[in-house]
Design a protein around this motif. Structure first.
Motif, short mmCIF file in Angstrom:
data_model
loop_
_atom_site.label_atom_id
_atom_site.label_comp_id
_atom_site.label_asym_id
_atom_site.label_seq_id
_atom_site.Cartn_x
_atom_site.Cartn_y
_atom_site.Cartn_z
N GLN A 9 0.82 -1.21 0.00
CA GLN A 9 0.00 0.00 0.00
C GLN A 9 0.86 1.26 0.00
N GLU A 10 1.96 1.23 0.75
CA GLU A 10 2.83 2.40 0.78
C GLU A 10 3.51 2.62 -0.56
N LEU A 11 3.93 1.54 -1.22
CA LEU A 11 4.57 1.69 -2.53
C LEU A 11 3.58 2.17 -3.58
N ALA A 12 2.31 1.80 -3.43
CA ALA A 12 1.30 2.30 -4.36
C ALA A 12 1.11 3.80 -4.20
N HIS A 34 8.82 5.42 -3.90
CA HIS A 34 10.24 5.60 -3.60
C HIS A 34 10.59 4.72 -2.41
N ALA A 35 11.74 4.05 -2.48
CA ALA A 35 12.12 3.13 -1.41
C ALA A 35 13.64 3.04 -1.31
N ALA A 36 14.09 2.45 -0.21
CA ALA A 36 15.51 2.21 0.02
C ALA A 36 15.69 0.81 0.56
N ILE A 37 16.85 0.25 0.29
CA ILE A 37 17.18 -1.12 0.68
C ILE A 37 18.57 -1.12 1.29
N VAL A 38 18.77 -1.97 2.31
CA VAL A 38 20.12 -2.17 2.83
C VAL A 38 20.34 -3.66 3.09
N GLY A 56 15.96 4.17 -4.78
CA GLY A 56 15.43 4.47 -6.09
C GLY A 56 13.92 4.38 -6.12
N THR A 57 13.38 4.19 -7.30
CA THR A 57 11.94 4.09 -7.48
C THR A 57 11.54 2.63 -7.70
N VAL A 58 10.29 2.32 -7.34
CA VAL A 58 9.80 0.95 -7.37
C VAL A 58 8.60 0.85 -8.31
#
Length: 215
Positions: free
Chosen positions: A88-91, A95-99, A113-115
């Motif tokens: 729901q948040e990505l919809a 924009h997101a980050a990963i580690v 980046g963008t999803v």
């Protein structure tokens, strides 16, 4: 707080390795593959585990671990229920980050980046490769919604198993794949006395610019 632990007493130094500019591949995807392989060789239990940070339309963040399933020059991919909090948040905010964190090597890899959603056929193809138990769990769960108890959840799985005795449980259309297309990579190598090595890749035309950051 009663029983509070003073973590200052548990500090350790980072001595697993170093990272020099000359060691980096010009292509961050090649460098990422190298670090994944080295983490596996170092005995990491699951080098593909990655913390995924998302935010809602108001910018309120949340983070959880997901598993990297595949990647190429277009981005890193994982699968989940799009009715979940992260879906729901990505919809609302793509924009997101990963580690990634590999403690055996004192290394972190950050991507931002963008999803975007993967095509339906990608989700279908990967769903069919999963073990039966995982397919049943994904089909039975409406991820992140409340449920009365564990018994109710297991009953949903049992009902699906009885309905599809041949194991051909269908994928729920809400179970989808996602791809994060990085606009930034950061390779972090822990060093002694907290003088860590940090290198960031950012797009530069058809190639990538590499810069060293202070720790």
């Amino acid at each position: 707080m009663e029983g509070e632990i003073d973590h200052r007493a548990t500090r350790r130094d980072f001595r697993a390795g170093t990272l020099a500019r000359a060691e980096l591949n010009p292509d961050p995807w090649v460098q990422m593959q190298r670090w994944l392989q080295e983490a596996e060789s170092a005995g990491n239990f699951d080098p593909t585990a990655m913390a995924l940070a998302t935010a809602d339309s108001n910018g309120v963040p949340s983070v959880r671990y997901v598993l990297l399933k595949h990647f190429d020059v277009r981005g890193v991919c994982w699968y989940t229920d799009n009715r979940s909090q992260k879906g729901q948040e990505l919809a609302a905010n793509p924009h997101a980050a990963i580690v990634f964190y590999w403690p055996e090597l004192d290394r972190q890899l950050r991507l931002a980046g963008t999803v975007a959603l993967l095509p339906e056929e990608d989700a279908e193809s990967y769903f069919r490769q999963r073990p039966l138990g995982s397919r049943l769990a994904a089909a039975a769960s409406e991820q992140s919604l409340e449920i009365a108890d564990r018994v109710s959840l297991e009953a949903r799985v049992a009902e699906l198993k009885a309905h599809y005795p041949n194991g051909d449980v269908p994928r729920n259309p809400a179970w989808r794949g996602y791809r994060l297309a990085p606009q930034r990579f950061e390779f972090w190598q822990g060093r002694s006395n907290r003088l860590h090595d940090r290198f960031v890749y950012t797009p530069d035309g058809d190639s990538w610019r590499i810069a060293r950051l202070m720790p």
